[in-house]
Structures are given as C-alpha cells and as structure tokens.
Scaffold this motif. Structure first.
Motif, mmCIF file in Angstrom:
data_model
loop_
_atom_site.group_PDB
_atom_site.id
_atom_site.type_symbol
_atom_site.label_atom_id
_atom_site.label_comp_id
_atom_site.label_asym_id
_atom_site.label_seq_id
_atom_site.Cartn_x
_atom_site.Cartn_y
_atom_site.Cartn_z
ATOM 1 N N LEU A 188 0.831 -1.195 0.000
ATOM 2 C CA LEU A 188 0.000 0.000 0.000
ATOM 3 C C LEU A 188 0.873 1.255 0.000
ATOM 4 O O LEU A 188 1.886 1.313 0.698
ATOM 5 N N PRO A 189 0.480 2.278 -0.750
ATOM 6 C CA PRO A 189 1.190 3.561 -0.652
ATOM 7 C C PRO A 189 0.877 4.211 0.692
ATOM 8 O O PRO A 189 -0.019 3.781 1.417
ATOM 9 N N GLU A 190 1.606 5.269 1.019
ATOM 10 C CA GLU A 190 1.438 5.903 2.326
ATOM 11 C C GLU A 190 0.014 6.391 2.552
ATOM 12 O O GLU A 190 -0.541 6.215 3.640
ATOM 13 N N ASP A 191 -0.613 6.989 1.536
ATOM 14 C CA ASP A 191 -1.988 7.453 1.732
ATOM 15 C C ASP A 191 -2.938 6.266 1.866
ATOM 16 O O ASP A 191 -3.962 6.356 2.547
ATOM 17 N N GLY A 192 -2.583 5.127 1.259
ATOM 18 C CA GLY A 192 -3.386 3.915 1.425
ATOM 19 C C GLY A 192 -3.283 3.351 2.831
ATOM 20 O O GLY A 192 -4.248 2.800 3.356
ATOM 21 N N LEU A 193 -2.120 3.507 3.451
ATOM 22 C CA LEU A 193 -1.947 3.055 4.829
ATOM 23 C C LEU A 193 -2.824 3.865 5.780
ATOM 24 O O LEU A 193 -3.465 3.316 6.688
ATOM 25 N N ASP A 194 -2.866 5.167 5.576
ATOM 26 C CA ASP A 194 -3.726 6.019 6.407
ATOM 27 C C ASP A 194 -5.193 5.639 6.235
ATOM 28 O O ASP A 194 -5.960 5.585 7.198
ATOM 29 N N GLU A 195 -5.588 5.374 4.996
ATOM 30 C CA GLU A 195 -6.969 4.975 4.718
ATOM 31 C C GLU A 195 -7.285 3.627 5.365
ATOM 32 O O GLU A 195 -8.364 3.434 5.938
ATOM 33 N N ALA A 196 -6.338 2.689 5.298
ATOM 34 C CA ALA A 196 -6.551 1.371 5.907
ATOM 35 C C ALA A 196 -6.727 1.504 7.418
ATOM 36 O O ALA A 196 -7.620 0.876 8.009
ATOM 37 N N ALA A 197 -5.904 2.314 8.058
ATOM 38 C CA ALA A 197 -6.027 2.513 9.505
ATOM 39 C C ALA A 197 -7.376 3.111 9.852
ATOM 40 O O ALA A 197 -8.032 2.717 10.840
#
Length: 335
Positions: free
Chosen positions: A274-283
């Motif tokens: 996951l890209p960094e913005d995807g990590l934030d969205e996943a959290a």
C-alpha cells in the motif's frame, strides 16, 4: 498518559542481568557481539550502552518463584528472556523490520546470517542454563520452555502464512497470537514455581494467568503496531499495515460484516504494498469497522480473565498484587 513501569520490572532486570551476561559470555566473540547489541548492552561497535527491553518475562518468572515461597530462580528467569531475545532477532529478519527499540535492528548492522546465528545461540543458551541447574524442577522448566518455543514458532509460522492469505478467521488469529505471544508469557509465569517444585494447582493457575495476560499483551501490541507513535514504540508509524500483517484489530475489522470492513478488504486485496496514503486509509477503515474498539475491549476482557485465574490461587497476597500490577501495565503501556 504513559503507564508507570511496575517496580518488579527494573528489579528483575538488575537481579537477572548478571546471569544473562554470564550466559552470553559463553558465546564466541562474533556471536557475542551481535547478541550483546541486540540485548541493548552495547552499541554496534561493542561499546557499553544502556538499553534493552522491559524485562517483562524475567519479572514474571521471579514473581513465580516468590508465589511458591522460594527465592528467585535465576536460570529459569534468564532462560525465558533468552528465548524471547532469540524470537525477536529472528522476527525482525522475517518481517523486514529495520528498527528495534529506537535503534537499527541487529540484522541491518551485522547481516542476516549473523543475526540468525545469534538467535540460535541464545536459544541454545536457554537450554544449557536449565540443564546445568540439574534439578527435577529445572527439568520441568526445560520441558515447559521447549513446549512454549514450539508454540511460539507455530504462531510465527501462522503469522507469515496469514500475510499470503486473503481470508483469515478471528479464531485463527486468536490462536496464532496465543501461540506467538501467550505461550512464552504463560511459561514465564509458571517457570519459577515449576523450578521450586510447587504443586500443580499453583503452577496451573500461574500458567493460565500468563496465557490470558499474553493475549492481552498481543492485543495491545497490535494496537500500537497501527496507532502507536514512533517516539515511544521505536517503530515506524503504521508498521503492521505496511508489512501486510493480519493482526487482531485488522482481522476483527475484516470479519465484522460492516461496509467499512468490506472496503478495507478491497483495499488490502490490491497487488503490491500500500502507498502511504493507502496506509492512512486502511487505519481509518480498521477503526471505522470496529477493529480498534474490539481489540481494546478484548484486551480488557483477557485481563479480567487473567485476574480470575489468580483470585483463588494459593499465593502470598503481596505477590498476587505484583502480578496484577504487571498485568495492568501490559494493557496500558505505550511501547
């Protein structure tokens, strides 16, 4: 607010430290250098340093001895810490974690092969310490340590397998966590009493307490792996999501039957990291789907069950209070 460290932890570090250092001194110079760095005693050049872990497992083993009315058993307490240190050395390599306790992980400085060998050596030292003690009680501890290590390895194997699977049940994830973390904490809680030849009723109650406290510990670890701050955890933010871990909050979110859980499933199913913005969205989706709230409530539940295992156990009230103090720290710590 940062949880206060129970006095039992630094006391155990001071008490068991010399036994650990004497054991590590038995290693060859190359392996000893890696082990000493990993344990926080030296920097990467071999110069003295003041670091290391919480000494949670040695503290529990020391309390276990006192629960049986015996003096602290240093071989038992040192052995469980050596097994823990072995597991972390290998764990960092398998997960590709480059940081451990605010410092570069040992494998990034000394090499993967050297770190693997150092982990193997620490595990061997645990068995050597217990065999050298030579009492029937220490044979019982050695057997318990062997079973706990086998379960720890099974839990780590399942953890790695889950990263490659799209579906993991909550029951599977709980079993994995019980093996990976609960087994050794359970062993530590019983080790001192086993070495002292305590009756099965007491050793069983202590082991059951440790198993539940161990699950609580892993639940908090999983929460910190997503929402912990690097300044306190010593690991990058969102580290578990970055590694693709199917941790308990993540699996609770994925299996909760919520729209957010379904969106999370689709996000995690995308190929590649996951890209960094995807990590934030996943959290955010893990929290929206209830994974964070479930993990927090489950940690409290496991701690309540752990309390009940000690309630009727025949041990000194002051020792029971110290066990419960350590358990409370497990679920309120921030690192």
């Amino acid at each position: 607010m940062t949880a206060l460290v129970p006095p039992a932890l630094p006391a155990a570090r001071e008490l068991v430290g010399p036994a650990l250092r004497a054991a590590v001194d038995l290693l060859d110079p190359v392996t000893r250098r890696v082990a000493a760095y990993h344990l926080g005693w030296t920097d990467h050049e071999g110069r003295p340093a003041d670091g290391g872990g919480k000494a949670l497992r040695p503290a529990l083993a020391v309390l276990s001895s006192r629960a049986a009315g015996a003096a602290p058993d240093l071989p038992a307490a040192a052995a469980v810490e050596l097994v823990h240190a072995f597991s972390l050395l290998h764990d960092d390599i398998m997960d590709g974690d480059r940081t451990r306790r605010h410092r570069p992980a040992a494998w990034t400085l000394f090499g993967r092969a050297e770190a693997i060998l150092a982990g193997d050596a620490l595990l061997a030292l645990a068995g050597e310490l217990l065999a050298g003690a030579g009492t029937p009680g220490h044979l019982q501890v050695a057997r318990a340590v062997g079973v706990a290590t086998r379960r720890l390895i099974a839990g780590q194997a399942a953890d790695l397998e889950f990263e490659r699977r799209t579906e993991v049940s909550l029951a599977e994830c709980l079993r994995m966590s019980s093996d990976k973390t609960g087994a050794l904490l359970s062993c530590a809680c019983a080790a001192g009493a086993l070495a002292a030849g305590a009756p099965p009723g007491l050793t069983g109650a202590l082991a059951a307490f440790g198993a539940e406290a161990g699950l609580a510990f892993q639940l908090v670890d999983d929460l910190l792996g997503i929402w912990g701050t690097p300044e306190t955890t010593g690991k990058p933010v969102l580290s578990d999501l970055r590694a693709g871990k199917k941790t308990l909050p993540v699996v609770a979110a994925l299996t909760g039957g919520t729209p957010a859980g379904a969106r999370l499933s689709g996000l995690l199913a995308r190929p590649g990291p996951l890209p960094e913005d995807g990590l934030d969205e996943a959290a955010r989706l893990v929290e929206e789907a209830g994974g964070r709230a479930w993990a927090e409530a489950e940690a409290k539940h496991r701690l309540d069950v752990a309390h009940r295992h000690l309630a009727d156990a025949d041990l000194p009230p002051a020792v029971r209070a110290e066990f419960l103090e350590v358990a409370a720290f497990i679920t309120t710590r921030d690192h």
